[in-house]
Structures are given as structure tokens and as C-alpha cells.
Scaffold this active site. Structure first.
Site, PDB file in Angstrom:
ATOM      1  N   GLY A  90     -27.264  48.499  55.225  1.00 54.41           N
ATOM      2  CA  GLY A  90     -26.253  49.021  55.772  1.00 54.41           C
ATOM      3  C   GLY A  90     -24.807  48.897  54.872  1.00 54.41           C
ATOM      4  O   GLY A  90     -25.229  48.244  53.829  1.00 54.41           O
ATOM      5  N   GLY A  92     -22.343  47.168  53.568  1.00 54.91           N
ATOM      6  CA  GLY A  92     -21.881  45.873  53.643  1.00 54.91           C
ATOM      7  C   GLY A  92     -20.743  45.628  53.175  1.00 54.91           C
ATOM      8  O   GLY A  92     -20.289  44.423  53.237  1.00 54.91           O
ATOM      9  N   ASP A 125     -19.551  39.119  50.210  1.00 58.07           N
ATOM     10  CA  ASP A 125     -18.427  39.008  50.711  1.00 58.07           C
ATOM     11  C   ASP A 125     -17.443  40.188  51.145  1.00 58.07           C
ATOM     12  O   ASP A 125     -16.232  40.269  51.451  1.00 58.07           O
ATOM     13  CB  ASP A 125     -17.363  38.222  49.616  1.00 58.07           C
ATOM     14  CG  ASP A 125     -17.307  39.215  48.389  1.00 58.07           C
ATOM     15  OD1 ASP A 125     -17.917  40.268  48.411  1.00 58.07           O
ATOM     16  OD2 ASP A 125     -17.037  38.705  47.303  1.00 58.07           O
ATOM     17  N   GLY A 126     -18.172  41.244  51.146  1.00 55.52           N
ATOM     18  CA  GLY A 126     -17.826  42.599  51.473  1.00 55.52           C
ATOM     19  C   GLY A 126     -16.531  43.205  50.682  1.00 55.52           C
ATOM     20  O   GLY A 126     -16.121  44.239  50.474  1.00 55.52           O
ATOM     21  N   ARG A 176     -14.761  57.142  47.776  1.00 58.67           N
ATOM     22  CA  ARG A 176     -15.592  58.107  47.477  1.00 58.67           C
ATOM     23  C   ARG A 176     -15.398  59.187  48.359  1.00 58.67           C
ATOM     24  O   ARG A 176     -15.356  58.799  49.551  1.00 58.67           O
ATOM     25  CB  ARG A 176     -17.027  57.179  47.433  1.00 58.67           C
ATOM     26  CG  ARG A 176     -18.216  57.966  47.261  1.00 58.67           C
ATOM     27  CD  ARG A 176     -19.329  57.301  47.014  1.00 58.67           C
ATOM     28  NE  ARG A 176     -19.755  56.411  48.166  1.00 58.67           N
ATOM     29  CZ  ARG A 176     -20.599  55.399  48.109  1.00 58.67           C
ATOM     30  NH1 ARG A 176     -21.282  55.036  47.145  1.00 58.67           N
ATOM     31  NH2 ARG A 176     -21.028  54.555  49.334  1.00 58.67           N
ATOM     32  N   ASP A 252     -32.204  53.504  49.459  1.00 60.10           N
ATOM     33  CA  ASP A 252     -30.913  53.264  50.098  1.00 60.10           C
ATOM     34  C   ASP A 252     -30.077  53.724  49.184  1.00 60.10           C
ATOM     35  O   ASP A 252     -28.901  53.896  49.933  1.00 60.10           O
ATOM     36  CB  ASP A 252     -30.696  51.722  50.603  1.00 60.10           C
ATOM     37  CG  ASP A 252     -30.761  50.661  49.575  1.00 60.10           C
ATOM     38  OD1 ASP A 252     -31.912  50.556  48.916  1.00 60.10           O
ATOM     39  OD2 ASP A 252     -29.746  50.289  48.944  1.00 60.10           O
ATOM     40  N   ASN A 253     -30.352  53.782  47.982  1.00 65.58           N
ATOM     41  CA  ASN A 253     -29.253  54.685  47.185  1.00 65.58           C
ATOM     42  C   ASN A 253     -29.311  56.022  46.846  1.00 65.58           C
ATOM     43  O   ASN A 253     -28.808  56.765  45.926  1.00 65.58           O
ATOM     44  CB  ASN A 253     -29.083  53.794  45.604  1.00 65.58           C
ATOM     45  CG  ASN A 253     -28.577  52.321  46.050  1.00 65.58           C
ATOM     46  OD1 ASN A 253     -27.702  52.055  46.915  1.00 65.58           O
ATOM     47  ND2 ASN A 253     -28.892  51.513  45.058  1.00 65.58           N
TER      48      ASN A 253
HETATM   49  P1  AMP Z   1     -26.298  47.897  46.245  1.00 65.26           P
HETATM   50  O1  AMP Z   1     -27.302  47.267  45.293  1.00 65.26           O
HETATM   51  O2  AMP Z   1     -24.915  47.889  45.582  1.00 65.26           O
HETATM   52  O3  AMP Z   1     -26.753  49.209  46.586  1.00 65.26           O
HETATM   53  O4  AMP Z   1     -26.218  47.262  47.554  1.00 65.26           O
HETATM   54  C1  AMP Z   1     -27.262  46.919  48.297  1.00 65.26           C
HETATM   55  C2  AMP Z   1     -26.925  46.395  49.697  1.00 65.26           C
HETATM   56  O5  AMP Z   1     -26.209  45.127  49.563  1.00 65.26           O
HETATM   57  C3  AMP Z   1     -26.090  47.488  50.286  1.00 65.26           C
HETATM   58  O6  AMP Z   1     -26.405  47.178  51.843  1.00 65.26           O
HETATM   59  C4  AMP Z   1     -24.658  46.925  50.147  1.00 65.26           C
HETATM   60  O7  AMP Z   1     -23.590  47.034  51.220  1.00 65.26           O
HETATM   61  C5  AMP Z   1     -24.690  45.505  50.165  1.00 65.26           C
HETATM   62  N1  AMP Z   1     -23.678  44.715  49.265  1.00 65.26           N
HETATM   63  C6  AMP Z   1     -23.605  44.828  47.989  1.00 65.26           C
HETATM   64  N2  AMP Z   1     -22.613  44.190  47.621  1.00 65.26           N
HETATM   65  C7  AMP Z   1     -22.107  43.721  48.565  1.00 65.26           C
HETATM   66  C8  AMP Z   1     -20.765  42.564  48.887  1.00 65.26           C
HETATM   67  N3  AMP Z   1     -19.956  42.302  48.040  1.00 65.26           N
HETATM   68  N4  AMP Z   1     -20.731  42.296  50.118  1.00 65.26           N
HETATM   69  C9  AMP Z   1     -21.435  42.733  51.093  1.00 65.26           C
HETATM   70  N5  AMP Z   1     -22.377  43.521  51.051  1.00 65.26           N
HETATM   71  C10 AMP Z   1     -22.775  44.018  49.804  1.00 65.26           C
HETATM   72 MG    MG Z   2     -26.375  50.890  47.589  1.00 65.30          MG
END
Ligand code: AMP
Ligand code: MG
EC number: 2.7.7.-
Length: 487
Positions: A90, A92, A125-126, A176, A252-253
């Protein structure tokens, strides 16, 4: 042209309700400031470019202020990550602020990445750091300028908020834009959690909003899946033709619109290398440059699985079968154009493959070779470029074949040849080391380099006075930069 408070919202995804997303407010950044904004992206919202310089702009996109009509939501989805299924992902660290529609009636999702914790943050950490926000911004706008379908980026807002990665960095947000933020993983989430009603609602939503023409077909969902297959085949053909490596092609990407989405450790090839892996956490090379083609199909199969409640397996298989031939046709068409050819011959594929093999063996710069091939008539150009190759006999044999092919192609002047080739062969691409230089300056508070690089990359095919340094091979330090997922 609009002021910031004149945007018109219509939050159609938010209206799907709490099974699809959760209301979350952005967590503001300390001392928000504009790092860079894209005038072209602002124009998509009819925004006056001057508003980027106002403090309200940094406050809005730094999480301090919100339009009364915005409905910030964190979306839920899941997905296959590196081949394994993760049941719940989701947003994050990103929030869909709402959908804005412009004067032409086009809807754009406003998605604020780095906006703080959500119910989907898991261990994170969001936050997003300045480095990764700048990379996403530059890549979105650079890919768009190359004609590669992609999400867009409105701006990057920097801050003094400390964020911990391998070391302490500063938090940032990137805004974005995309017509939709729905991913393959959205469909997978409702399929694997066995929520057929919500899954049907999601499918209706996507069909109505993004594939309305498929309604006219006897099987609208199948028509929509076919269109998604076609768009992915075309997008990946463009990645391969321009040397773009995404790096994290998890489902998910992957966008249901067939646009490049979720930029992480991506890279453009400097030297041509089919086996290039841009993500240093990708030990197996699952997402290596040449694997992007079969992975595109793998991802579409994962989506197909999630669509089995709506479409027969046979029909899904048939639609999946369109992917490779379509990919090959788009890719070959683009490569022919990059080689300056206007006609098609069966042996062209072999001509392209032989060239790539020679470039691979000699570590030839992919972008510059093709650009300079158009500078002069074929015979002169290959004679000048010959020095870059180690296997001279191999290159000479290829050059003979190429010259003969060009001679058969048609009768045109060098002026026409150059113009046609330069229009498809960029001089400027987002090389990792160029991004790195801009990031280093920005991290010490100087945003001029990010802004200059962004400007250069918005016109990649046009030679720009005084910008020679952006059209060079990387220095040794810039060749093997390691980019991780931790962004
Ligand atoms: P990504 O690899 O950037 O596509 O992220 C994979 C998942 O991890 C997605 O659900 C993102 O929202 C979550 N995510 C990545 N970085 C963070 C972060 N710093 N804090 C919270 N969620 C994250
Ligand atoms: Mg992603």
C-alpha cells in the site's frame, strides 16, 4: 492560467470508500522550500508557472496546507516482489491528495510522496529523502521528453527534517502526477484476499475512467486487458530502445495505464550492457536490462491471474500471446529509426543485434554512438566511430553491412538523414553521474544544478549551446555508482 487556490477537485478514487484506501493527513516537513518545479507539468494543471516561487506552493507540497476539496488517501494494494507474493502493501509513504481536472477536462491524480506514515508503512518511516525525490523528478520529466510513457513530476520540496537511511539525510516530497495510481497489485490484492465485490468495483472503475472505449467491445474486460498488454509491450520496447533500466519491476510498481511508474534505483545505460543490473539489492539479476522484456510478460501474467474471475483463462492466454510479437515489432521499428532507416528488411533485426553485441564487447557508449551515427553520412560516421571498438574486424564487417543497407534504404540528403536521426537519438540522457552531481549540490543547499539538468533534459534531442558537459561519457567515478532501494 490558474492560481493555486483555483484547482478543481473530483476525488473519484476516494469515493470508492474505505475498502480501497484510508484517509490520512500529510505530515509536514520542517522549513519546506522549493528545490525544482516542472513548468511543463504545471501546465497540465493549467497552473501559472510563477506560483512555484510562492511560499504557499512549498507549504502545499511540503505537507503544511491542503485544499479544502482535497481528500488525502493512502491506497491499499499488494503485489509480487522479486517473484514472491507479498499479501499486503500500500502507500507506505505517499498519499493520493485528490484528482484535479484541467480546462481540457483531463483528470490528474496528485500524489505526494514522502508525506509521512500511513497504515501501510510497515517498518518504514513514511519519508522520502532529497536524493531519491530528485531522481524521481528528473527521471519522470526526462522519460516524458524522450517520448516514453511515464508518470510526471510537478515539483520537489526540500526541508530540514532529518531522515535516517544509511546515514542522516534530509526529508523531501515529490508531487507525482498520473491519470491513475492504480497498479497491477491493486487487482492482485482483491483477488488474493477473496473480495470479489470490491474487485468488480475496481474493475468497473478502471474500465469507466481509463478504458471507456473498451465498453464498445463484446467483452469489455478482455478488451481492457488486451490494451494493457499492448501498452506494456510498447512501453518496454521504448525502455529497451533507449537503454532505460527500471530496476524494481515488482507488480506493485506496474501501472494499469502502461506508464513507467515508481522510480527507485533506475538507470540509463552508459556503455551498452545487456546484463546490466542497476539495483544492487537485485543479486540474481531478475530485473537486469535484458530481463525487462520477459519480466514484462511475467508481470502481465500475474495481472491475468487476478483477472480470472472476469475473463476466461483461454482468452487471457491469447491476449498474453500478443505481448512478445508486439514488443518485437515496436522495438525493431524504433531501432530502425535510430539507425536512420525508413524501410524494413527482414535482416534488420540481425543488423541491430550484431551492433549491440559489438557495443557490448567494446563497452561503447550506447546513446552517444547512435547520436553521432547521424552526424555525418553513413560511410564517414562509421569511419569516425570505428575507434571506439576493440574488435575492429567485427565492426568493419558490420559497417559494410550497414552502409549497404543505408544505400538500399533510399535517396536522401545528409541534411535529411541528420534531422531524422537526431529527432530520435537523444544527445542528453539522465546519466547516473549527472543526477549524482545535481544531488550533491542540492544536498549542500544549491539547487541550481538540479534545475539546469532538468532544463537540459526537457529537450534531449536538441543540441543546446554551452551544455557540452551533459553530452559526455561518464568520468571513471561515475560509471559504477551503486544505487540501493533505500530511498
Ligand atoms: P518501493 O520499493 O519504493 O516500490 O516500495 C515498496 C513498498 O514499501 C511500498 O508499499 C512503499 O509504500 C513502501 N515503502 C517504501 N519506502 C517506505 C518508507 N520509507 N516508509 C514507509 N513505507 C515505505
Ligand atoms: Mg512502489
Amino acid at each position: 492560467m490558474k492560481a493555486l487556490d483555483e484547482l478543481t477537485f473530483d476525488n473519484r478514487f476516494a469515493r470508492l470508500g474505505d475498502a480501497f484506501s484510508t484517509h490520512v493527513l500529510p505530515e509536514p516537513l520542517d522549513e519546506p522550500r522549493l528545490v525544482v518545479a516542472s513548468k511543463a507539468a504545471m501546465a497540465l494543471l493549467d497552473l501559472d508557472p510563477a506560483v512555484a516561487e510562492t511560499s504557499v506552493f512549498a507549504e502545499l507540497f511540503g505537507g503544511h496546507k491542503l485544499w479544502a476539496e482535497a481528500e488525502p488517501r493512502a491506497m491499499v494494494y499488494s503485489g509480487h516482489q522479486f517473484g514472491g507474493y507479498t499479501p499486503q502493501l500500500g502507500d507506505g509513504r505517499g498519499l493520493l491528495l485528490g484528482e484535479v481536472y484541467n480546462e481540457a477536462g483531463k483528470h490528474w491524480d496528485l500524489h505526494l510522496k514522502g508525506a509521512g506514515m500511513t497504515p501501510y508503512s510497515r517498518m518504514g518511516d513514511g519519508r522520502a529523502v532529497l536524493r531519491s525525490s530528485i531522481r524521481e523528478f528528473l527521471a519522470s520529466e526526462a522519460l516524458h521528453a524522450l517520448g516514453i510513457p511515464t508518470s510526471r513530476a510537478l515539483c520537489v520540496i526540500g526541508s530540514s527534517t532529518p531522515v535516517w537511511r544509511e546515514k542522516q539525510e534530509r526529508g523531501a516530497m515529490v508531487l507525482r502526477l498520473a491519470h491513475s495510481h492504480i497498479r497491477f497489485g491493486h487487482f492482485e490484492y482483491f483477488y488474493y484476499t477473496k473480495k470479489p465485490e470490491q474487485q468488480a468495483e475496481l474493475a468497473e472503475h478502471v474500465l469507466n475512467l481509463h478504458y471507456p472505449e473498451c465498453r464498445e467491445q463484446p467483452e469489455p474486460y478482455l478488451a481492457m486487458f488486451r490494451e494493457i498488454v499492448e501498452r506494456n509491450a510498447e512501453m518496454i520496447a521504448k525502455w529497451q530502445a533507449y537503454g532505460f533500466c527500471h530496476g524494481v519491476m515488482n507488480t506493485d510498481n506496474m501501472s494499469i495505464l502502461g506508464i513507467t511508474f515508481d522510480f527507485g534505483p533506475f538507470a540509463f545505460l552508459d556503455d551498452f550492457d545487456a546484463h546490466f543490473i542497476c539495483n544492487h539489492s537485485d543479486h540474481e539479476g531478475r530485473y537486469s536490462f535484458s530481463n525487462q522484456v520477459p519480466i514484462g510478460q511475467w508481470n502481465l501474467s500475474a495481472l491475468a491471474q487476478a483477472l480470472t474471475p472476469f475473463i476466461s483463462v483461454d482468452a487471457l492466454k491469447e491476449a498474453l500471446g500478443l505481448y512478445l510479437p508486439l514488443y518485437q515489432a515496436h522495438y525493431l521499428d524504433l531501432m530502425r529509426r535510430r539507425l536512420g532507416l525508413t524501410t524494413a528488411e527482414d535482416a534488420d533485426q540481425q543488423l541491430v543485434e550484431r551492433l549491440l553485441k559489438l557495443m557490448q564487447n567494446s563497452g561503447v557508449d550506447y546513446t552517444l554512438f547512435l547520436r553521432h551515427l547521424g552526424d555525418e553520412p553513413a560511410a564517414l560516421a562509421v569511419a569516425r566511430l570505428r575507434d571506439d571498438f576493440v574488435d575492429l574486424a567485427g565492426f568493419d564487417a558490420w559497417a559494410e553491412q550497414y552502409k549497404a543497407r543505408v544505400a538500399r534504404d533510399g535517396d536522401y540528403t545528409q541534411e535529411q538523414r541528420r534531422e531524422r536521426m537526431h529527432a530520435v537519438n537523444p544527445l542528453y540522457i539522465l546519466r547516473n553521474y549527472l543526477a549524482q552531481n545535481a544531488i550533491a549540490a542540492a544536498e549542500s543547499g544549491d539547487y541550481s544544478e538540479v534545475r539546469r539538468l532538468h532544463e537540459v533534459l526537457t529537450r534531449p534531442f536538441e543540441e543546446q549551446a554551452g551544455m557540452e558537459q551533459y553530452a559526455q561519457r561518464p568520468p571513471d567515478w561515475g560509471k559504477h555508482l551503486e544505487i540501493s532501494c533505500s530511498s
